[in-house]
Scaffold this active site. Sequence first.
Site, PDB file in Angstrom:
ATOM      1  N   VAL A  49      -6.342  -0.728   0.021  1.00 53.66           N
ATOM      2  CA  VAL A  49      -7.174  -1.463   0.978  1.00 53.66           C
ATOM      3  C   VAL A  49      -8.185  -0.531   1.651  1.00 53.66           C
ATOM      4  CG1 VAL A  49      -5.381  -3.199   1.400  1.00 53.66           C
ATOM      5  CG2 VAL A  49      -5.449  -1.159   2.857  1.00 53.66           C
ATOM      6  N   HIS A 100      -4.877  -6.772  -2.719  1.00 55.52           N
ATOM      7  CA  HIS A 100      -4.207  -6.840  -1.406  1.00 55.52           C
ATOM      8  C   HIS A 100      -5.204  -6.894  -0.247  1.00 55.52           C
ATOM      9  CE1 HIS A 100      -0.359  -5.040  -3.381  1.00 55.52           C
ATOM     10  NE2 HIS A 100      -0.507  -6.323  -3.616  1.00 55.52           N
ATOM     11  N   CYS A 106     -11.423 -17.010  16.829  1.00 59.48           N
ATOM     12  CA  CYS A 106     -12.742 -17.607  16.530  1.00 59.48           C
ATOM     13  C   CYS A 106     -13.254 -17.244  15.148  1.00 59.48           C
ATOM     14  CB  CYS A 106     -13.763 -17.211  17.588  1.00 59.48           C
ATOM     15  SG  CYS A 106     -14.312 -15.491  17.434  1.00 59.48           S
TER      16      CYS A 106
HETATM   17  P1  OAD Z   1       3.406   3.389  -4.249  1.00 54.62           P
HETATM   18  O1  OAD Z   1       3.470   4.215  -3.017  1.00 54.62           O
HETATM   19  O2  OAD Z   1       4.512   2.438  -4.529  1.00 54.62           O
HETATM   20  O3  OAD Z   1       3.297   4.347  -5.519  1.00 54.62           O
HETATM   21  C1  OAD Z   1       2.417   5.434  -5.555  1.00 54.62           C
HETATM   22  C2  OAD Z   1       2.430   6.007  -6.961  1.00 54.62           C
HETATM   23  O4  OAD Z   1       1.481   7.040  -7.022  1.00 54.62           O
HETATM   24  C3  OAD Z   1       3.785   6.607  -7.394  1.00 54.62           C
HETATM   25  O5  OAD Z   1       4.096   6.174  -8.701  1.00 54.62           O
HETATM   26  C4  OAD Z   1       3.522   8.124  -7.359  1.00 54.62           C
HETATM   27  O6  OAD Z   1       4.265   8.807  -8.363  1.00 54.62           O
HETATM   28  C5  OAD Z   1       2.048   8.174  -7.659  1.00 54.62           C
HETATM   29  N1  OAD Z   1       1.315   9.324  -7.108  1.00 54.62           N
HETATM   30  C6  OAD Z   1       1.502   9.977  -5.936  1.00 54.62           C
HETATM   31  N2  OAD Z   1       0.579  10.937  -5.764  1.00 54.62           N
HETATM   32  C7  OAD Z   1      -0.235  10.877  -6.850  1.00 54.62           C
HETATM   33  C8  OAD Z   1      -1.396  11.591  -7.260  1.00 54.62           C
HETATM   34  N3  OAD Z   1      -1.939  12.557  -6.525  1.00 54.62           N
HETATM   35  N4  OAD Z   1      -1.956  11.249  -8.447  1.00 54.62           N
HETATM   36  C9  OAD Z   1      -1.432  10.274  -9.223  1.00 54.62           C
HETATM   37  N5  OAD Z   1      -0.347   9.562  -8.886  1.00 54.62           N
HETATM   38  C10 OAD Z   1       0.249   9.857  -7.718  1.00 54.62           C
HETATM   39  O7  OAD Z   1       1.981   2.657  -4.217  1.00 54.62           O
HETATM   40  P2  OAD Z   1       1.522   1.335  -4.959  1.00 54.62           P
HETATM   41  O8  OAD Z   1       2.062   1.253  -6.328  1.00 54.62           O
HETATM   42  O9  OAD Z   1       0.055   1.258  -4.784  1.00 54.62           O
HETATM   43  O10 OAD Z   1       1.356  -3.424  -0.651  1.00 54.62           O
HETATM   44  O11 OAD Z   1       2.209   0.233  -4.051  1.00 54.62           O
HETATM   45  C11 OAD Z   1       1.915  -1.109  -4.284  1.00 54.62           C
HETATM   46  C12 OAD Z   1       1.954  -1.879  -3.006  1.00 54.62           C
HETATM   47  O12 OAD Z   1       3.174  -1.636  -2.311  1.00 54.62           O
HETATM   48  C13 OAD Z   1       0.900  -1.469  -1.981  1.00 54.62           C
HETATM   49  O13 OAD Z   1      -0.377  -2.032  -2.232  1.00 54.62           O
HETATM   50  C14 OAD Z   1       1.480  -1.983  -0.692  1.00 54.62           C
HETATM   51  C15 OAD Z   1       2.910  -1.525  -0.880  1.00 54.62           C
HETATM   52  O14 OAD Z   1       3.868  -2.228  -0.218  1.00 54.62           O
HETATM   53  C16 OAD Z   1       1.129  -4.055   0.519  1.00 54.62           C
HETATM   54  O15 OAD Z   1       1.041  -3.461   1.573  1.00 54.62           O
HETATM   55  C17 OAD Z   1       1.004  -5.551   0.420  1.00 54.62           C
END
Ligand code: OAD
Length: 255
Positions: free
Chosen positions: A104, A120, A131
Amino acid sequence: MIALIKKVAGYLVSAGDVVALTGAGVSVESGIPPFRGKGGVWERFDPMEYASIQAFEKDPAKVWRVLLSELKRVVDKAEPNSAHKGLAKLEKIGILKTVITQNVDGLHQKAGNTDVIEIHGNFAWHRCMKCDHRTDTQSIKLDQIPPKCHCGGIFRPECVFFGEMIPLEAMWRSRQAASNCDIMLVMGTSANVQPAAYMPIIAKKSGAKIIEINTEATPLTENISDHILLGKAGEIMNLLITEIENCRQAELIID
Ligand code: OAD
């Protein structure tokens, strides 16, 4: 690893329709913490207590004080990193069509991508719950919590809280993009949250190659992904862009 980078760069150069699905991991190198795993946001805050629509409606001041003000401070000063810039470059040179993001933070648009589907919602804009007045997040002042509109209503971000519907158009366009692409780059997502985690499955079923970029394996790695490039998204993207530029130079010389 270099052999795999060369192979993936080759796929990208000859692909007709590339789509990226991104998650919190792509913004980690911009100083925004991920949600899951060590140092993740949900390690410190219970999502049901701070990120559900029920929690926000019951006590907006609490959610603003604990979660949203911190998110605003981090997002306000975040800048795109090499992962965002690399995706923008891929669009500019005609390889990437669409970014589907769960993030986001608006960093894909700030880097230059023009077709970004925000599953999201976004934290770049806020809306008055009374409003409906819309204002950009930079203009929201945190001197009163929760921040209020001139009409006295409370501001909420345009992002999706747990318990809310995914915006229908974003949902529909993501499915379309996933089923039409021939490569999906799945970057920095733990692939734990639906419906985003289903997009690579739709793409795979429609015949696309799935290339993951992540610091670790995910539930997709074993059965859905064709390849995983293990490492930080920004670093991997820099290697890919260099290799793609080499491929394109070689093509020009042959032409
Ligand atoms: P996560 O926090 O679940 O996962 C992050 C991923 O990024 C993991 O698989 C890590 O291994 C990887 N990671 C971390 N650092 C990295 C880097 N420098 N380069 C590459 N990969 C890296 O995040 P999301 O999958 O985005 O939803 O989570 C999905 C949703 O869960 C979010 O949008 C949010 C959350 O609850 C809402 O808030 C509605």
